[in-house]
Design a protein around this motif. Structure first.
Motif, PDB file in Angstrom:
ATOM      1  N   SER A 242      59.422 -97.476  -0.862  1.00 17.40           N
ATOM      2  CA  SER A 242      59.598 -98.913  -0.657  1.00 17.40           C
ATOM      3  C   SER A 242      58.539 -99.493   0.270  1.00 17.40           C
ATOM      4  N   ILE A 243      57.803 -98.605   0.956  1.00 15.18           N
ATOM      5  CA  ILE A 243      56.782 -99.067   1.898  1.00 15.18           C
ATOM      6  C   ILE A 243      55.411 -99.083   1.239  1.00 15.18           C
ATOM      7  N   GLY A 244      55.044 -97.943   0.631  1.00 17.85           N
ATOM      8  CA  GLY A 244      53.681 -97.785   0.129  1.00 17.85           C
ATOM      9  C   GLY A 244      52.736 -97.560   1.295  1.00 17.85           C
ATOM     10  N   PHE A 245      51.824 -96.635   1.166  1.00 21.59           N
ATOM     11  CA  PHE A 245      50.873 -96.359   2.233  1.00 21.59           C
ATOM     12  C   PHE A 245      49.678 -95.635   1.660  1.00 21.59           C
ATOM     13  N   GLN A 246      48.636 -95.543   2.442  1.00 23.50           N
ATOM     14  CA  GLN A 246      47.410 -94.870   2.028  1.00 23.50           C
ATOM     15  C   GLN A 246      47.214 -93.650   2.917  1.00 23.50           C
ATOM     16  N   SER A 247      47.092 -92.474   2.311  1.00 24.53           N
ATOM     17  CA  SER A 247      46.981 -91.250   3.099  1.00 24.53           C
ATOM     18  C   SER A 247      45.641 -90.574   2.843  1.00 24.53           C
ATOM     19  N   ASN A 248      45.219 -89.824   3.838  1.00 23.42           N
ATOM     20  CA  ASN A 248      43.995 -89.041   3.753  1.00 23.42           C
ATOM     21  C   ASN A 248      44.354 -87.603   4.078  1.00 23.42           C
ATOM     22  N   GLU A 249      44.386 -86.764   3.039  1.00 21.49           N
ATOM     23  CA  GLU A 249      44.768 -85.363   3.183  1.00 21.49           C
ATOM     24  C   GLU A 249      46.138 -85.234   3.862  1.00 21.49           C
ATOM     25  N   GLY A 250      47.071 -86.079   3.405  1.00 15.65           N
ATOM     26  CA  GLY A 250      48.435 -86.000   3.899  1.00 15.65           C
ATOM     27  C   GLY A 250      48.693 -86.742   5.188  1.00 15.65           C
ATOM     28  N   THR A 251      47.697 -87.402   5.759  1.00 12.72           N
ATOM     29  CA  THR A 251      47.869 -88.150   6.999  1.00 12.72           C
ATOM     30  C   THR A 251      47.788 -89.642   6.705  1.00 12.72           C
ATOM     31  N   ALA A 252      48.781 -90.378   7.184  1.00 14.48           N
ATOM     32  CA  ALA A 252      48.833 -91.825   6.970  1.00 14.48           C
ATOM     33  C   ALA A 252      48.820 -92.533   8.318  1.00 14.48           C
TER      34      ALA A 252
END
Length: 746
Positions: A180-190
Motif C-alpha cells: 500500500s506504500i510502494g517504495f524504491q529499493s537498492n539491493e534490498g535497502t529502501a
C-alpha cells in the motif's frame, strides 16, 4: 534499550531553509510478530527508543503539556507505527466520531511517509482514540499550486489500526502493508522520509518529530522536512487485489413525452457487474485495471453559487482517479490540461458509462511516471470516446526541482480528435524561492487546417516566481498567455485569447508566547486579464487581506476587493440565469469578513459576511457553516447562504432584485466502525431543485463493503415561465441502488 542513532544539528537544507535535520536512521526490524491490538505489550515496543517530540503549535518548541512516545518498526510485509499518548486527565481525550475519513475535532495520532524519499510526495495515515482511519496523499511538498490542492482526502488504501485506552492515556498501533506504500529499493535497502505527530484537541497542541519549524502553511506535513529513515532487507510482497462488484437497483426519470404536453415516468431496473484489479508490478510501480467502472457510492456534488461570468469546477471524488492524482496535475491557473471529470461525465454532470481503463503510476530511479487510458460508451450527447494521459517528471538540480512533460488525447468514435502536449519545470533557485515554467500546445481536428499547426494560436505559456512560505516576506508573480484556438480536450479553461498577470505579496509573523494570537499575515493580490491583440482589459481585481490565527484554533480574516469587468460585444449575459448584465465597463468594490471558531468544541461554526457592489448592482451575502457533534455516533453539519442582489433601472426596466438561498445539510450516524449511514440534503432556489443523497455502508473488512444508496431530486417550483410548457413533475429523478464489493488478495 536498543537505541536509534539520532544526530540533531542545525543545518541549511537543499532548499536553503534553516531547520532541524537528522542523519539517516536505521529502523528496527522486528524478529517477533506484532499482535495488532493497540496494547503495546510486545517486547519490541519496550526495546525501541521513542522519538524526541517537539511542540509544533501553538508555540514552536514550547513546553509539552502531555508526554508522547512514538516508535516505528517493520517486518517482511508491514510498516508499524506505535504511540503512547499519555494524558494526565483522561476526560479530555477527544473521540467524537466513528465515521471513516470524517474528522470531527478528535485527538490524532499520525504518520506521514515519503516512500520514494523524493521530498515532494507522501502518504498520511492517521487515527483517533476510537480507532477511526483516515488516509490522504500529499503532493508538491504540501503546496497548493494553480488551484490544485496538495492534499487529496478522497484517496483510500489497505491498512489497519487498533487503539486502546486506560487511566494513563490512549495507545495506538498502525500496520501498513508495503504493497500500500510502494517504495524504491537498492539491493534490498529502501530509504524513505518520515514524520510522526500527535494532536491534542483540548490544548490545540501538536507534537511532532522531527522538529519542523512552522515557517510554511502545512509545514507539519511537508515531505521535504521529513526525517530520513532506512529499511534493510526489505522486498515487498506484490499481491494482486481483485475486486469485483455487483450492482442492482431501480431508477426512475421523468421525461417529456413525444407530444411535449406532459411528463412521463421512465423506469429502469439496474443490473451490473464489473471489477477493479490492483497489482504492484514492482515495489515502485502500481498497475490498476478497471472494467465496467461504477461509482454509485460516491457522494453527490455540492451545489455552488457562481456570481461570475466564468465557468467553475467541481472536485473529483471518484476513487479510481485518486491514485497519485497529484502527479497528473498540470495547471495554468484556472486552465487545467487534465480534468478527470471530463471522463465519464458530460457537460451537464450526467453519467456516461465507462467500459473500463488502465492506470500505471510510480517512480523509476528519479522519474515519476503516470499513464492513464479510459474508454467510455456513447451517451445521448457524446459518442464513445477514448481518453489518454501520459505524465513524466524527473528530479533535476536538487530535491525541490523537476522537469516534466504531459500528453493527453481524446478521440471520439465520430472522428473528432484532440491532442495536447506540454512541458514544465519547477526550479528551487534559493531558499523558499521557486521559478516555474510551463508551455503547452493543443491540436484539434475541429480547428481549421490552416490554423491547426499555428503554435501562437494553439498554445498556452506561463512563468511564475514565488516564495513558498508563510512567515516573513512571501510573494507570487506570474504571467500567462493563452492562444485563441487553445483547447485542452480533457481539461478545463475559462478564457482563451487572453494574456494574464497576477501578483500577491505579503508578510507573516508569529505573536509572542503570552499572546492569545498565534500568528498574523497581511497581503495584497491582483489578477488581471487582457485581450491578446488589443491588450484591452477584460477583468481585474486588487485585493488586500488580513488574517489572524488564535492559539485556541480559531481565526478571522478581513478582505477588501476592487473589481473591474469589461464586457466585449456579444458578452452580455444573465447572472444566475435571472439578471441581465449588458455590455459595458464596470468598476465596483466589495469587502468581506469571516470568523472560524475552534474545532475542539462540540458545536463549531464559520461565519462569513460580504457586502458591496457587483457590476452595476449591490450585493449582500451572509453564510454560516455550523457543525454539531452530538456524540461519537451522530453529527450534523451544513451551511446556509443567503445572497441579496439589487440592481438599478436599466433600459427602462423595473428595478431588478433577487434573493438567492443555498442550503446544505449533512447528517452522519455510525452505529459502530463497520455500519454507518449518511444523508446529504441540498436546496437552491437558483436551480429550483432540492436533492437528497442517502448512503448506508456496511464494512465487513478492508475491501469488502455493502452499499445501499438512495438519490432523489425534487422540483421546488413546478410551473414554468414559458407559456404552453407543461407543469414540471414533483420528482425529477429517483434511484435506489445496492452495491457489493469484495476484494480477493491473490
Amino acid at each position: 534499550m536498543r537505541n536509534i542513532a539520532l544526530v540533531l544539528i542545525m543545518c541549511v537544507t537543499t532548499y536553503g531553509k534553516e531547520c532541524y535535520s537528522q542523519s539517516i536512521q536505521d529502523i528496527y526490524r522486528l524478529s517477533e510478530e506484532i499482535t495488532l491490538d493497540g496494547v503495546l505489550e510486545e517486547q519490541a515496543w519496550q526495546e525501541i527508543s521513542p522519538f524526541p517530540m517537539t511542540q509544533y503549535e501553538p508555540v514552536f518548541e514550547g513546553g509539552l503539556s502531555e508526554r508522547t512516545e512514538i516508535m516505528v518498526a517493520y517486518d517482511d510485509e508491514y510498516f508499524y507505527v506505535a504511540g503512547r499518548m499519555f494524558t494526565e486527565d483522561v476526560t479530555i481525550i477527544a473521540a467524537n466520531s466513528l465515521y471513516r475519513d470524517s474528522y470531527s475535532g478528535d485527538d490524532v495520532f499520525a504518520v506521514i511517509l515519503d516512500p520514494f524519499n523524493d521530498n515532494q510526495n507522501a502518504l498520511r495515515f492517521f487515527t483517533t482514540p476510537a480507532g477511526v482511519r483516515f488516509d490522504q496523499t500529499i503532493s508538491n511538498d504540501a503546496n497548493d499550486i494553480a488551484g490544485a490542492s496538495a492534499v487529496n482526502s478522497s484517496w483510500n488504501t489497505f491498512w489497519d489500526v487498533a487503539t486502546s485506552q486506560d487511566e494513563q492515556g490512549w495507545y495506538a498501533e498502525i500496520r501498513i502493508p508495503f504493497s500500500s506504500i510502494g517504495f524504491q529499493s537498492n539491493e534490498g535497502t529502501a530509504e524513505m522520509g518520515l514524520i510522526v505527530y500527535r494532536w491534542i484537541a483540548h490544548h490545540n497542541e501538536r507534537h511532532t518529530y522531527p522538529a519542523i519549524p512552522p515557517n510554511w502553511d502545512r509545514g507539519e506535513i511537508k515531505p521535504s522536512q521529513a526525517a530520513d529513515i532506512r529499511l534493510k532487507n526489505v522486498d515487498a510482497r506484490r499481491p494482486v487485489y481483485f475486486t469485483p462488484y455487483v450492482l442492482t437497483g431501480y431508477q426512475q426519470q421523468n421525461q417529456l413525452n413525444s407530444t411535449g404536453d406532459s411528463y412521463e415516468y421512465e423506469n429502469d431496473f439496474e443490473r451490473n457487474v464489473g471489477f477493479d484489479v490492483k497489482y504492484n508490478v514492482t515495489s515502485n510501480l502500481t498497475l490498476d485495471v478497471t472494467a465496467n467502472t461504477d461509482f454509485a457510492q460516491v457522494e453527490a456534488d455540492e451545489q455552488q453559487l457562481n456570481l461570475s461570468r466564468f465557468s467553475i469546477t467541481f472536485p473529483e471524488k471518484r476513487q479510481f482517479f485518486q491514485q497519485r492524482s497529484g502527479l497528473f496535475t498540470f495547471n495554468f491557473g484556472n486552465t487545467r490540461l487534465f480534468y478527470s471529470r471530463r471522463i465519464g461525465l458530460d457537460n451537464q454532470g450526467n453519467q456516461v458509462p465507462i467500459y473500463g481503463g488502465v492506470r500505471l503510476t510510480g517512480r523509476v530511479d528519479d522519474w515519476d511516471i503516470g499513464v492513464l487510458n479510459m474508454q467510455t460508451a456513447s451517451s445521448e450527447i457524446l459518442p464513445s470516446e477514448n481518453f489518454g494521459v501520459i505524465r513524466l517528471k524527473k528530479n533535476v538540480l536538487n530535491p525541490g526541482s523537476y522537469i516534466g512533460s504531459i500528453f493527453t488525447s481524446r478521440v471520439g468514435a465520430d472522428g473528432n480528435s484532440n491532442y495536447v502536449f506540454g512541458l514544465d519545470g519547477d526550479f528551487n533557485i534559493s531558499g523558499d524561492d521557486f521559478i516555474e515554467v510551463k508551455v503547452s500546445q493543443s491540436m484539434d481536428n475541429q480547428v481549421a487546417e490552416s490554423e491547426r499547426y499555428n503554435f501562437t494560436d494553439n498554445s498556452i505559456f506561463r512563468i511564475t516566481w514565488q516564495r513558498r512560505a508563510s512567515v516573513g516576506l512571501f510573494y507570487r508573480f506570474f504571467v500567462n498567455r493563452t492562444g485563441s484556438e487553445f483547447d485542452p480536450g480533457i481539461g478545463f479553461f475559462r478564457t482563451i485569447n487572453t494574456s494574464d498577470y497576477f501578483y500577491r505579496i505579503g508578510y507573516g509573523w508569529f505573536s509572542d508566547e503570552n499572546s492569545i494570537f498565534k500568528s498574523h499575515s497581511i497581503n495584497v493580490g491582483s489578477f488581471n486579464i487582457f485581450e491578446n491583440e488589443t491588450f484591452d482589459l477584460r477583468s481585474r481585481f486588487i485585493s488586500p487581506e488580513w488574517r489572524s490565527d488564535f492559539k485556541d484554533g480559531s481565526s478571522f480574516s478581513l478582505n477588501a476587493r476592487f473589481n473591474q469587468e469589461h464586457l466585449l460585444p456579444n458578452e452580455d449575459f444573465e447572472l444566475l440565469g435571472q439578471i441581465y448584465i449588458p455590455v459595458d465597463d464596470y468598476n465596483f468594490f466589495d469587502a468581506s469578513v469571516s470568523y472560524n471558531t475552534t474545532d475542539n468544541k462540540k458545536l463549531r461554526n464559520r461565519f462569513t459576511l460580504e457586502y458591496g457592489e457587483i457590476f452595476d448592482g449591490r450585493r449582500f451575502l451572509a453564510k454560516i457553516n455550523p457543525r454539531w457533534i452530538a456524540n461519537i455516533h451522530f453529527e450534523l453539519d451544513g451551511s446556509y447562504q443567503i445572497t441579496k442582489l439589487d440592481f438599478p433601472d436599466r433600459f427602462n426596466r423595473a428595478t431588478t432584485d433577487f434573493t438567492v438561498h443555498l442550503a446544505q445539510l449533512r447528517g452522519q450516524y455510525a452505529f459502530n466502525k463497520k455500519l454507518s449511514t449518511s444523508a446529504f440534503i441540498q436546496y437552491s432556489n437558483v436551480n429550483e431543485l432540492a436533492g437528497l443523497n442517502m448512503r448506508l455502508r456496511y464494512y465487513f473488512r478492508e475491501g469488502q463493503d455493502l452499499w445501499v444508496v438512495y438519490n432523489e431530486t425534487i422540483n421546488t417550483i413546478r410551473d414554468q415561465m414559458n407559456l404552453g410548457s407543461p407543469r414540471l413533475p414533483f420528482m425529477e429523478n429517483r434511484a435506489i441502488l445496492l452495491k457489493y464489493t469484495h476484494t480477493f488478495d491473490m
